[in-house]
Scaffold this motif. Structure first.
Motif, short mmCIF file in Angstrom:
data_model
loop_
_atom_site.label_atom_id
_atom_site.label_comp_id
_atom_site.label_asym_id
_atom_site.label_seq_id
_atom_site.Cartn_x
_atom_site.Cartn_y
_atom_site.Cartn_z
N GLN A 187 61.75 61.49 27.47
CA GLN A 187 60.32 61.08 27.00
C GLN A 187 59.22 62.02 27.65
N GLU A 188 58.16 62.28 26.67
CA GLU A 188 57.13 62.83 27.19
C GLU A 188 55.91 61.80 27.35
N LEU A 189 54.68 62.35 28.01
CA LEU A 189 53.78 61.23 28.33
C LEU A 189 52.44 61.53 27.78
N ALA A 190 52.21 60.61 27.00
CA ALA A 190 50.80 60.68 26.49
C ALA A 190 49.81 59.79 27.20
N VAL A 191 48.50 60.42 27.43
CA VAL A 191 47.47 60.09 28.11
C VAL A 191 46.16 59.94 27.51
N ALA A 192 45.18 58.88 27.51
CA ALA A 192 44.03 58.81 26.77
C ALA A 192 43.05 58.00 27.48
N ILE A 193 42.07 58.18 27.50
CA ILE A 193 40.86 57.41 28.49
C ILE A 193 39.53 57.15 27.29
N ASP A 194 38.94 55.93 27.62
CA ASP A 194 37.78 55.83 26.82
C ASP A 194 36.95 55.01 27.81
N THR A 195 35.63 55.11 27.43
CA THR A 195 34.71 54.43 28.26
C THR A 195 33.75 53.58 27.33
N MET A 196 33.32 52.48 27.89
CA MET A 196 32.35 51.61 26.84
C MET A 196 31.02 51.13 27.77
N VAL A 197 30.11 51.49 27.50
CA VAL A 197 28.64 51.24 28.35
C VAL A 197 27.97 50.26 27.49
N LEU A 218 45.15 51.95 33.46
CA LEU A 218 44.20 51.98 34.70
C LEU A 218 42.88 51.53 34.15
N LEU A 219 42.01 50.71 35.07
CA LEU A 219 40.94 50.16 34.61
C LEU A 219 39.77 50.56 35.92
N ALA A 220 38.58 50.93 35.40
CA ALA A 220 37.61 51.20 36.14
C ALA A 220 36.64 50.29 35.68
N LEU A 221 36.16 49.14 36.50
CA LEU A 221 35.06 48.22 36.04
C LEU A 221 33.94 48.18 36.98
N LEU A 262 26.89 47.54 33.72
CA LEU A 262 28.15 47.13 33.30
C LEU A 262 28.60 48.31 32.33
N CYS A 263 29.58 48.86 32.91
CA CYS A 263 30.65 49.98 32.24
C CYS A 263 31.86 49.83 32.44
N ILE A 264 32.98 50.11 31.35
CA ILE A 264 34.41 49.79 31.65
C ILE A 264 34.94 50.99 31.09
N SER A 265 35.82 51.37 31.80
CA SER A 265 36.75 52.83 31.40
C SER A 265 38.23 52.49 31.68
N VAL A 266 39.06 52.70 30.66
CA VAL A 266 40.37 52.15 30.66
C VAL A 266 41.01 53.47 30.28
N GLY A 277 25.53 40.61 26.48
CA GLY A 277 25.99 38.97 26.07
C GLY A 277 27.14 38.85 25.36
N THR A 278 27.82 40.12 24.96
CA THR A 278 29.13 40.06 24.26
C THR A 278 30.06 39.54 25.22
N ALA A 279 30.99 38.57 24.63
CA ALA A 279 31.82 37.74 25.66
C ALA A 279 32.91 38.56 26.36
N ALA A 280 33.07 38.27 27.59
CA ALA A 280 33.65 38.98 28.42
C ALA A 280 35.38 39.00 27.85
N ALA A 281 35.79 38.03 27.30
CA ALA A 281 37.16 38.22 26.71
C ALA A 281 37.12 39.35 25.52
N ASP A 282 36.15 39.18 24.85
CA ASP A 282 36.10 40.15 23.82
C ASP A 282 36.21 41.49 24.27
N LEU A 283 35.33 41.80 25.32
CA LEU A 283 35.23 43.10 26.09
C LEU A 283 36.69 43.56 26.64
N GLY A 284 37.24 42.73 27.17
CA GLY A 284 38.71 42.89 27.97
C GLY A 284 39.56 43.31 26.63
N TRP A 285 39.53 42.77 25.48
CA TRP A 285 40.57 42.88 24.50
C TRP A 285 40.04 44.42 24.00
#
Length: 322
Positions: A37-47, A84-87, A125-129, A55-63
């Motif tokens: 197998q080869e490894l595919a890696v991606a990252i996105d940040t939400m600010v 990986l999660l940076a919160l 509040l900033c979320i990177s996965v 005020g967006t619901a925390a559960a919606d942000l997690g999803w």
């Protein structure tokens, strides 16, 4: 307090995988990429304030924080494995962390994805996965393989998420039917469904693929640029939901479908000789798909109205730093 929050995230997102030798709790995760197998890696940040409203619901942000990354893996034809999660949070907020982790886990578990590490810190509040997935050697889908004559297709419907954002910013409506339609669109914004199974099904069939995060015109434009080709779309073929059409009408819904971001559907190209195979493969996953145009010589994306004339685009796709 920080370590209690980390423990809570670990508890709520627990997912056993044989290829995770060491997960959350040490200085680094130890992971084993399967043979062949080869490894595919991606990252996105939400600010906050840029990618989601206060005020967006925390559960919606997690999803959604996970969904936008899984969509990148889907566009590559990769099977999800690890994250990986940076919160970053203004304060140590246990109820927020619980809600966030629950939303994250709701999407992670059906895909067998394990959260293997990350970081928590104080600040706006900033979320990177970051996500990691597997793909057989040489079978990753890319943006650079489209050829003149290929068919252009999309999964699902377009424009719903940006319409959901518009609905959120409008005052409440007394009409219960319209309120229900707006809720449908808002859910498309906050809980997108990444097309992972569809991406895997397109291995060996699609010549190019991209996920629609910034808008169809912008993201198909990336395929055209990477492949050295142009694309011609038929406006009447663009798939739009009944909720979008009813609330925004024919003309406006078309503009939203062309330029609206946050769709997280797949746009891909297939040679005519493989079209029937691709449609059958996607049907087997239960994913709706629509042919919307073809790849042509030239550069850029052109849209034709029903009478064949060029369609005027009145809205812009999302662009960072614009």
């Amino acid at each position: 307090m920080e370590f209690r929050l980390i423990d809570r995230i670990r508890e709520l997102t627990a997912q056993s995988r044989d290829d995770v030798r060491l997960g959350i709790g040490d200085d680094a995760a130890v992971l084993a990429v399967p043979a062949g197998q080869e490894l595919a890696v991606a990252i996105d940040t939400m600010v906050e304030g840029t990618h989601f409203l206060p005020g967006t619901a925390a559960a919606d942000l997690g999803w959604k924080a996970l969904a936008v990354n899984l969509s990148d893996l889907a566009a590559m034809g990769a099977t999800p494995a690890w994250a990986l999660l940076a919160l970053t949070m203004p304060k140590a907020d246990a109820p927020f962390v619980d809600g966030f982790a629950q939303g994250f886990a709701q999407l992670a578990k059906p895909h067998g994805l394990a959260l293997v590490g990350g970081d928590t810190t104080g600040g706006p509040l900033c979320i990177s996965v970051a996500v990691h997935g597997f793909v057989p050697p040489g079978q990753a889908l890319t943006r650079g393989g489209a050829r003149v004559g290929d068919e252009v297709l999309v999964t699902g419907t377009l424009g719903d998420a940006v319409a959901g954002l518009h609905a959120l910013r409008e005052p409440p409506h007394d009409d219960a039917h319209r309120a229900a339609l707006r809720q449908v669109l808002y859910t498309r914004l906050t809980r997108p469904e990444p097309r992972v199974a569809a991406g895997i099904a397109l291995r060996g069939l699609a010549t190019a693929c991209v996920d629609i995060s910034d808008g169809l015109l912008a993201d198909l434009g990336h395929i055209c640029s990477a492949s050295g080709v142009g694309a011609e779309l038929e406006a009447a073929r663009l798939p739009r939901s009944s909720a979008l059409r009813e609330l925004h009408g024919e003309d406006e819904s078309l503009q939203l479908a062309l330029s609206g971001g946050d769709n997280y559907e797949l746009c891909f190209t297939v040679p005519p000789s493989r079209l029937a195979d691709a449609l059958a493969a996607l049907a087997a996953t239960g994913c709706p798909v629509t042919r919307i145009g073809r790849i042509v010589e030239g550069c850029g994306v052109y849209v034709r109205a029903a009478d064949g004339s060029p369609l005027t685009i009145t809205t812009k796709s999302w662009e960072h730093f614009a």
